[in-house]
Structures are given as C-alpha cells and as structure tokens.
Design an enzyme around this catalytic site. Structure first.
Site, PDB file in Angstrom:
ATOM      1  N   GLU A  70       0.798  -1.226   0.000  1.00  0.00           N
ATOM      2  CA  GLU A  70       0.000   0.000   0.000  1.00  0.00           C
ATOM      3  C   GLU A  70       0.837   1.287   0.000  1.00  0.00           C
ATOM      4  O   GLU A  70       0.807   2.065   0.965  1.00  0.00           O
ATOM      5  CB  GLU A  70      -0.952   0.015   1.206  1.00  0.00           C
ATOM      6  N   GLU A  72      -5.520  -8.586   0.944  1.00  0.00           N
ATOM      7  CA  GLU A  72      -6.164  -8.242   2.222  1.00  0.00           C
ATOM      8  C   GLU A  72      -7.635  -7.959   1.953  1.00  0.00           C
ATOM      9  O   GLU A  72      -7.984  -7.315   0.963  1.00  0.00           O
ATOM     10  CB  GLU A  72      -5.562  -6.984   2.871  1.00  0.00           C
TER      11      GLU A  72
HETATM   12  C1  FCB Z   1      -4.401  -2.030   5.614  1.00  0.00           C
HETATM   13  C2  FCB Z   1      -3.030  -2.437   6.091  1.00  0.00           C
HETATM   14  C3  FCB Z   1      -3.028  -3.497   7.146  1.00  0.00           C
HETATM   15  C4  FCB Z   1      -4.168  -3.322   8.124  1.00  0.00           C
HETATM   16  C5  FCB Z   1      -5.468  -3.127   7.407  1.00  0.00           C
HETATM   17  C6  FCB Z   1      -6.668  -2.997   8.312  1.00  0.00           C
HETATM   18  O1  FCB Z   1      -4.359  -0.740   5.114  1.00  0.00           O
HETATM   19  O2  FCB Z   1      -2.268  -2.907   5.014  1.00  0.00           O
HETATM   20  O3  FCB Z   1      -1.777  -3.512   7.770  1.00  0.00           O
HETATM   21  O4  FCB Z   1      -3.877  -2.310   9.008  1.00  0.00           O
HETATM   22  O5  FCB Z   1      -5.399  -1.997   6.586  1.00  0.00           O
END
Ligand code: FCB
Length: 441
Positions: free
Chosen positions: A163, A348
């Site tokens: 990110e 994620e």
């Molecule tokens: C993302 C991050 C991860 C976590 C989630 C909830 O932005 O990559 O580390 O904090 O959010």
C-alpha cells in the site's frame, strides 16, 4: 460457491502488527517503534513492543493456520530485523527468525507470501531522509536481494511494497502514521521513491529469484455521490490519487494526467529515465480491498479536494468503513479492463467489529464479520466467473493485532487474541472460513 481448484486460500498479517520484541536479537528500531513511543501518537499509548508475541509464538500460530486448513500465509519481513541500520551489516539472528518461520510454514504445507515493506522503515534510514532520499531505491534493492538470497527457496510470492498510497498519505501528507510528517511537498517525492524502490527490487529478483514478485496496492472504487459536475470531477481526482497513482506507472503509463493539478506547485518534474525501472514487469498484483468510496466535492481536503459521503443504509465497521461487497466485483472488472490480463491476488480483505465478551467461551461469535466474509467471497466468485484472473484470497487478519495508530482498539482478526494472556480463540468467522476452504477441495 465454486472457485477453481488451484485457488489459494490464506490469511495475512504484518510484522510490526503481530511480532512484538522489535529489538530482539540485535534488531534495530523502525519508524513504528519510534512513532509508537512518541507521546500522543497512538490510541491509549499502545505500542508494538509485545503485540501478539508472534516472534516467540510463531510455531503455535503456524499450527493454528494449519488447523484452519489455510493453503497460504502472507506475512511481512521487518527490514530493521535483518538490517538494523537499514543497509550494510546483515543481522543473521533476524534472518534466522524468518528462516524458521518459512520452514515451519513449509513443514505445515502452507505456502508463504512475503511482503518486503509493510511500513516499518528502519529508523536509521529515516534519519537519512527515509523515502525522501533518492538513495532509498539502492537501500531497498540491497535489502530485497538479501531477503531473496536467504528465503526464496521457500517463499513462493514476494510483494515489494504494501500500500504505497497509505505510506505516503498517512506518513508524509497527513501525518497520522509513521514517520508522521504533514507536508504537501514531500508526498509526491515519497511516492516516487517508493515506486523507484519497487522497480529496483523487481529487477534484482529477476537475477536472484525463481518464484513470483509483485506489488500490493489498496484500491477503493470511487463512485460519485451525485451526478453534479463537481462530484463527478471530485470522483475522478480521488480515483487518480488513490487508485491510479501507483498502478499506472507500474504498468508503464506514467502518472495519471490529473496528478499535476492535484498537487499544484508541489508536483515535481521527475526524471524521465526513472519510469522504465518503475515499470519493470511484475508477475502479479496484490489488491487490498476493504471498502468503496462514495465521493463528493470538498475543497477543504488537500490534494483530492473530495471526501466520502456516509451511506445511511449501509453497515459500517469499527474503523468507520462502509461495507459494500459488490464494489469488489466492479473493482476487479475495472482492473482487468484498465491493466489487461494480469494474475491478481486479493492480499487483504476484512473488517474490524466489536466482538462481544462471549470471547471467554470456546468460540467468539462475530456475526458481522461472518457476513462480511460471505458477501466478499460471493463478490469474488462473480469476478472469477466473469473471467478475471484472480488466483487467491488472503483474509485480513489471522489475528487481532496492533491496528497502527489505533493501537489494540480495532480487532480485525478471525482469531481473537486476549492481549493480557496471549490466548488465541477462533472466532466464528475462522470456523466458517475453515469450512468454506474445506468445501473447495
Ligand atoms: C491495511 C493495512 C493493514 C491493516 C489493514 C486494516 O491498510 O495494510 O496492515 O492495518 O489496513
């Protein structure tokens, strides 16, 4: 639901959020060790000093993953564990920790995905300007090469950055995340150096690695709050800033045309020669998807001059994120349309909800998270059925953990962690995920 048999089912974490013991075995401090030890930065003054104590309990955690039937596990490597000063002297203790973790995963039949940079820059490099110093592309390539040499025999997928948008927006533009700068002029420099570093690591991998390497971006489909010209323009700006700013250069298209307008006098003239390296071909893209963004014009916001409009009919999570699974399908279709055929992993996806104190029993009931998981898996299936080349899904997160500046107040785990005793208790969502994975065999 039916997914291809080869589909990879996993869970994700990040070093600073779960490991604890940040200075053990000769490791150097990171910007997150410093940030969390700075008064006023973290909710409740929480730190990552203990976190989930995964540094000492990784075997138990790998056994937990095995009990859930996970195919794969995405973790991150703490740069300052293996290079306490960021460069030069390798710390073998740090390498050995990740070696043991990778070996334990392989012994359990779990395929490792390693992220090289999940936000914990060595403090020693921050002292030299961190992501603002152009030399960081060399520093990162040196670190990445050491990690490839040590671990590529066991790691099947490498992600360079996690990110980059959050690294810059939180760390350099608004300052809510480490290193806590709030500087319009620094933000595009930091982003550009992140991309240069990414490209250098990809190039290094071609000489040293035998598996796959890619980048992980967080994407948030932007939809206009109204059909007004102002809201439509704001939506395009927000989309350029968050979704295209990083992917366009990685795919050889340079920066989106909106960028100079977004940053105005703070937008630098970047050396043209940088862009070939940034566009070094990747093997996959990791997409982190949490929410969509219903967007309205808002001149008070720096850069994108847009803000999100609350949707009264939607469920919101504890981080105040709108739950909206259909946007995941739309996002994947958009990605293929814009960037072409490229293997994608959802690296994620998950939600923080308040898990009531039934936590004391054998299982924690978390109906909202179960709902979130089911809806997003269904949205993912629709994208695969439409032919998007999605190859895997990693739920965020395996464990409740340090949610950055929110400390331990936001629980994203499918497994509950009692931070006083370090006891792990599966939530219903973990069991639903386990049964779902078994149904796909
Ligand atoms: C993302 C991050 C991860 C976590 C989630 C909830 O932005 O990559 O580390 O904090 O959010």
């Amino acid at each position: 639901m039916t997914f291809p048999r080869s589909f990879v089912w996993g869970a994700a974490t990040a070093a600073h959020q779960i490991e604890g013991s940040p200075l053990a075995g000769g490791a150097g401090p990171s910007i997150w060790t410093r940030f969390s030890h700075t008064p006023g930065r973290m909710t409740n003054g929480d730190t990552g000093d203990v976190a989930c104590d995964h540094y000492n309990r990784y075997r138990e955690d790998v056994a937990l993953m095995k009990s859930l039937g996970l195919d794969a596990y995405r973790f991150s490597i703490s740069w300052s564990r293996i290079f306490p000063e960021g460069i030069d002297a390798l710390n073998q203790h740090g390498v050995d920790f990740y070696r043991r973790l990778v070996d334990a995963l392989r012994d359990a039949g779990i395929r490792p995905m390693a992220t090289l940079y999940h936000w914990d820059l060595p403090a020693a490099l921050d002292d030299r300007g961190g992501w603002l110093n152009r030399d960081i592309a060399d520093w990162f390539a040196e670190y990445a090469a050491a990690a490839f040499r040590a671990l590529d025999d066991g790691v099947e997928w490498w992600a360079t950055l996690n990110e980059p948008w959050v690294v810059t927006d939180g760390g350099y533009l608004h300052g809510g995340l480490a290193p806590g700068h709030a500087n319009l002029f620094e933000a595009p420099i930091a982003s550009h150096n992140l991309l240069r570093a990414h490209g250098r690591a990809v190039q290094a991998y071609r000489a040293l690695g035998k598996h796959a390497i890619g980048i992980v971006v967080n994407l948030e489909p932007k939809v206009p709050a109204s059909e007004s010209g102002d809201d439509l323009a704001a939506t395009r700006r927000a989309d350029a800033y968050m979704n295209r700013q990083y992917l366009d250069p990685v795919f050889g298209r340079g920066y989106p045309e909106e960028m100079p307008d977004l940053f105005g006098e703070a937008w630098p003239r970047f050396p043209a020669a940088d862009f070939d390296g940034i566009a070094a071909p990747v093997d996959f893209v990791g997409i982190n998807y949490y929410k969509r963004g219903v967007t309205a014009h808002d001149p008070r916001q720096w850069v994108e001059r847009a803000s999100l409009v609350r949707q009264p009919q939607s469920i919101y999570t504890e981080t105040d994120w709108e739950v909206h699974a259909p946007a995941l399908t739309d996002l994947l279709l958009w990605f293929r349309e814009r960037y072409g055929a490229m293997p994608v992993y959802i690296t994620e996806n998950g939600a923080a909800f308040y898990d009531p104190p039934t936590a004391l029993g054998d299982v924690v009931e978390d109906p909202l998270r179960v709902h979130y998981l089911r809806e997003h898996l269904a949205a993912l299936e629709r994208a695969t059925a439409a032919g998007v080349d999605v190859r895997g899904y990693f739920v965020w997160s395996l464990l409740d953990n340090l949610e950055w500046s929110h400390g331990y107040t936001k629980r994203f785990g499918i497994v509950h962690v009692d931070f006083a005793t370090q006891k792990r208790t599966p939530k219903r969502s973990a069991l639903v995920y386990r049964d779902f994975i078994a149904s796909q065999r």
